[in-house]
Write a protein that holds these residues in place. Structure first.
Motif, PDB file in Angstrom:
ATOM      1  N   GLU A  60      -2.484   4.723  -1.064  1.00  0.00           N
ATOM      2  CA  GLU A  60      -1.979   5.264  -2.341  1.00  0.00           C
ATOM      3  C   GLU A  60      -0.478   5.525  -2.250  1.00  0.00           C
ATOM      4  OE1 GLU A  60      -6.144   7.281  -3.864  1.00  0.00           O
ATOM      5  OE2 GLU A  60      -4.601   8.574  -2.964  1.00  0.00           O
ATOM      6  N   ALA A  61      -0.046   6.096  -1.131  1.00  0.00           N
ATOM      7  CA  ALA A  61       1.386   6.406  -0.975  1.00  0.00           C
ATOM      8  C   ALA A  61       2.208   5.115  -0.946  1.00  0.00           C
ATOM      9  CB  ALA A  61       1.602   7.219   0.299  1.00  0.00           C
ATOM     10  N   GLY A  63       1.342   2.189  -2.127  1.00  0.00           N
ATOM     11  CA  GLY A  63       1.252   1.543  -3.437  1.00  0.00           C
ATOM     12  C   GLY A  63       2.260   2.151  -4.406  1.00  0.00           C
ATOM     13  N   ARG A  64       2.374   3.486  -4.377  1.00  0.00           N
ATOM     14  CA  ARG A  64       3.370   4.142  -5.253  1.00  0.00           C
ATOM     15  C   ARG A  64       4.777   3.708  -4.872  1.00  0.00           C
ATOM     16  NH1 ARG A  64       2.664  10.166  -4.392  1.00  0.00           N
ATOM     17  NH2 ARG A  64       4.609  10.339  -5.546  1.00  0.00           N
ATOM     18  N   LEU A  65       5.001   3.578  -3.568  1.00  0.00           N
ATOM     19  CA  LEU A  65       6.346   3.236  -3.079  1.00  0.00           C
ATOM     20  C   LEU A  65       6.821   1.880  -3.605  1.00  0.00           C
ATOM     21  CD1 LEU A  65       8.526   4.278  -1.018  1.00  0.00           C
ATOM     22  CD2 LEU A  65       7.434   2.778   0.651  1.00  0.00           C
ATOM     23  N   GLY A  67       5.163   0.137  -6.106  1.00  0.00           N
ATOM     24  CA  GLY A  67       4.748  -0.094  -7.494  1.00  0.00           C
ATOM     25  C   GLY A  67       3.589  -1.064  -7.645  1.00  0.00           C
ATOM     26  N   ALA A  70      -3.029   0.794  -5.278  1.00  0.00           N
ATOM     27  CA  ALA A  70      -3.302   1.099  -3.864  1.00  0.00           C
ATOM     28  C   ALA A  70      -4.178   0.030  -3.208  1.00  0.00           C
ATOM     29  CB  ALA A  70      -3.978   2.463  -3.770  1.00  0.00           C
ATOM     30  N   ARG A 189      15.175   0.929  -3.181  1.00  0.00           N
ATOM     31  CA  ARG A 189      14.004   0.801  -4.041  1.00  0.00           C
ATOM     32  C   ARG A 189      13.572  -0.658  -4.153  1.00  0.00           C
ATOM     33  NH1 ARG A 189      10.668   3.579  -5.871  1.00  0.00           N
ATOM     34  NH2 ARG A 189       9.802   3.633  -7.981  1.00  0.00           N
ATOM     35  N   LEU A 191      10.450  -2.701  -6.335  1.00  0.00           N
ATOM     36  CA  LEU A 191       9.215  -2.760  -7.115  1.00  0.00           C
ATOM     37  C   LEU A 191       8.772  -4.212  -7.077  1.00  0.00           C
ATOM     38  CD1 LEU A 191      10.158  -0.396 -10.065  1.00  0.00           C
ATOM     39  CD2 LEU A 191       8.641   0.072  -8.133  1.00  0.00           C
ATOM     40  N   GLU A 279       4.818  10.156   1.859  1.00  0.00           N
ATOM     41  CA  GLU A 279       4.704  11.118   0.746  1.00  0.00           C
ATOM     42  C   GLU A 279       5.962  11.983   0.668  1.00  0.00           C
ATOM     43  OE1 GLU A 279       1.004  13.108   1.552  1.00  0.00           O
ATOM     44  OE2 GLU A 279      -0.204  11.535   0.589  1.00  0.00           O
ATOM     45  N   LEU A 282       8.601   9.962  -0.992  1.00  0.00           N
ATOM     46  CA  LEU A 282       8.328   9.866  -2.434  1.00  0.00           C
ATOM     47  C   LEU A 282       8.694  11.174  -3.126  1.00  0.00           C
ATOM     48  CD1 LEU A 282       4.910   7.992  -2.251  1.00  0.00           C
ATOM     49  CD2 LEU A 282       7.001   7.087  -3.288  1.00  0.00           C
ATOM     50  N   ASP A 283       8.411  12.299  -2.464  1.00  0.00           N
ATOM     51  CA  ASP A 283       8.768  13.601  -3.047  1.00  0.00           C
ATOM     52  C   ASP A 283      10.282  13.756  -3.147  1.00  0.00           C
ATOM     53  OD1 ASP A 283       6.169  14.295  -3.331  1.00  0.00           O
ATOM     54  OD2 ASP A 283       6.072  15.605  -1.563  1.00  0.00           O
TER      55      ASP A 283
END
Ligand SMILES: Cc1ncc(COP(=O)(O)O)c(C=O)c1O
Length: 380
Positions: A60-61, A63-65, A67, A70, A189, A191, A279, A282-283
């Motif tokens: 999940e982490a 996947g968020r990174l 885009g 997951a 970044r 994506l 995480e 990401l935070d």
């Protein structure tokens, strides 16, 4: 932003400017490593569902990174892992060609070189400057070319490739574009859905601040579909919790991205701290990290130039990365300068005879000023 360095360390009074080799583990990840260690000290604490939740949270982490969902993340143990999955999974035909970049990091070359016995030819293209440009690549792609593999940021020059231009070039020619993002992801970044890449691979221990022997890859779904999966791990398609309930169940051959995960997918000691590190990034926000790193690098480049160092890396613009490679006007002095800096408490790398500085979010601006002063003293 100023608080980033406080979330790391202690560094024993030293200044670590070698993230291109190893990133530092954030404190949040150190705490997660302690939890993982305690699980093994007292194994009664290892609940069955952890075999599912530990890899899921990491997916999940990641996947968020980048885009993506997951489920599309393939967990590995290195950048090489993803490249080897592709090298072994693509249905090659004798005469197919892979193009690589001359002098690229060895991990990007070896998986394809191993295909010689299947008649796959590997051709290395020499870039004119630091990294390959789309016009150079376009001239090299021919009817036999099936795949182009490159680094986003070159390990020894610090040049960042123009992903959009290279991706378009590959797409026009019907060539798969495989990108190693190990020296960039976490500091800039990406994506992937918007980038013209077919697969990315990344190690976790550099700009993603994870433990050594972590990594992941992502393969565009239509590309993944075309691969032949040559492995089947018993936990890939089965919940550990099922094992307690089901008896004599028919073996199922795992499918989809999970089928490609590294074995031992709930690697507690490595994946729990790595998840916490990603995480944490990401935070912080990758844009904020990027701004902080950019400030460090701009100051470093200006200071190196003021002191007469020759830059191997670009001095500004989109092709500049967080890896700054430079040389004393007399390059034979670089090894001695690296050693003197080390004695003064500054860790930089000596690569291909040049000095490589790679600061990341745990470095403070004043540390860059101090290494520049030390550099001056080192050559006296
Ligand atoms: C571009 C690049 N890829 C990969 C790696 C590491 O490879 P692996 O994760 O396969 O050990 C490095 C540096 O060590 C690197 O600079």
């Amino acid at each position: 932003v100023d608080s980033f360095p406080k979330d790391f360390g202690p560094f024993d009074g030293r200044v670590w400017l070698n993230c291109a080799h190893q990133g530092a583990l954030p404190r949040a990840a150190v705490a997660a490593a302690h939890v993982a260690l305690e699980l093994k000290i007292s194994p009664q604490r290892i609940r069955d569902d952890l075999f599912e939740t530990v890899p899921r949270r990491l997916r999940e982490a990641l996947g968020r990174l980048i885009g993506v969902p997951a489920e599309e993340i393939i967990l590995g143990n290195s950048a090489s892992y993803g490249l080897h999955l592709l090298a072994h999974g693509i249905p090659w035909r004798a005469g197919d060609e892979v193009i690589v970049v001359e002098d690229d990091f060895l991990a990007n070359l070896l998986p394809w070189l191993g295909l010689a016995s299947r008649g796959v030819r590997v051709r290395a293209v020499r870039p004119r400057r630091g990294t390959i440009h789309a016009e150079e690549l376009a001239r090299e792609l021919g009817p036999a070319t099936k795949l182009f593999c490159a680094s986003w940021v070159h390990s020894f020059t610090g040049y960042a490739a123009d992903l959009e231009a290279l991706g378009q070039c590959c797409r026009t020619a019907g060539v798969r574009f495989v990108l190693n993002v190990s020296q960039a992801l976490g500091a800039r970044r990406l994506l992937v859905a918007q980038a013209s890449v077919d697969a990315i691979t990344c190690c976790g221990s550099k700009w993603l601040c994870g433990p050594y022997a972590t990594g992941f890859c992502w393969v565009r779904p239509d590309f993944l579909e075309s691969l032949e999966c040559r492995q089947a791990y018993w936990l890939a398609d089965r919940l550990a919790t099922e094992l307690a309930q089901v008896s004599g169940a028919e073996p199922r051959v795992p499918r989809g991205p999970r089928a490609y995960d590294v074995f031992g997918t709930a690697n507690f000691l490595n994946f729990m701290p790595w998840t916490a590190a990603v995480e944490y990034l990401l935070d912080c926000g990758i844009e904020a990290v990027e701004r902080h790193d950019e400030e460090l690098v701009s100051r470093l480049v200006a200071g190196l130039e003021e002191r007469g160092y020759a830059l191997v890396s670009p001095r500004a613009g989109g092709s500049r990365s967080t890896l700054i490679v430079a040389s004393h006007p007399r390059p034979e002095r670089n090894p001695e300068i690296e050693e003197r800096l080390r004695h003064r408490g500054f860790d930089v790398a000596l690569r291909r005879g040049n000095l490589r500085f790679s600061p990341h979010l745990y470095n403070a601006v004043e540390e860059v000023d101090r290494v520049l002063e030390a550099l001056e003293a080192a050559v006296l």
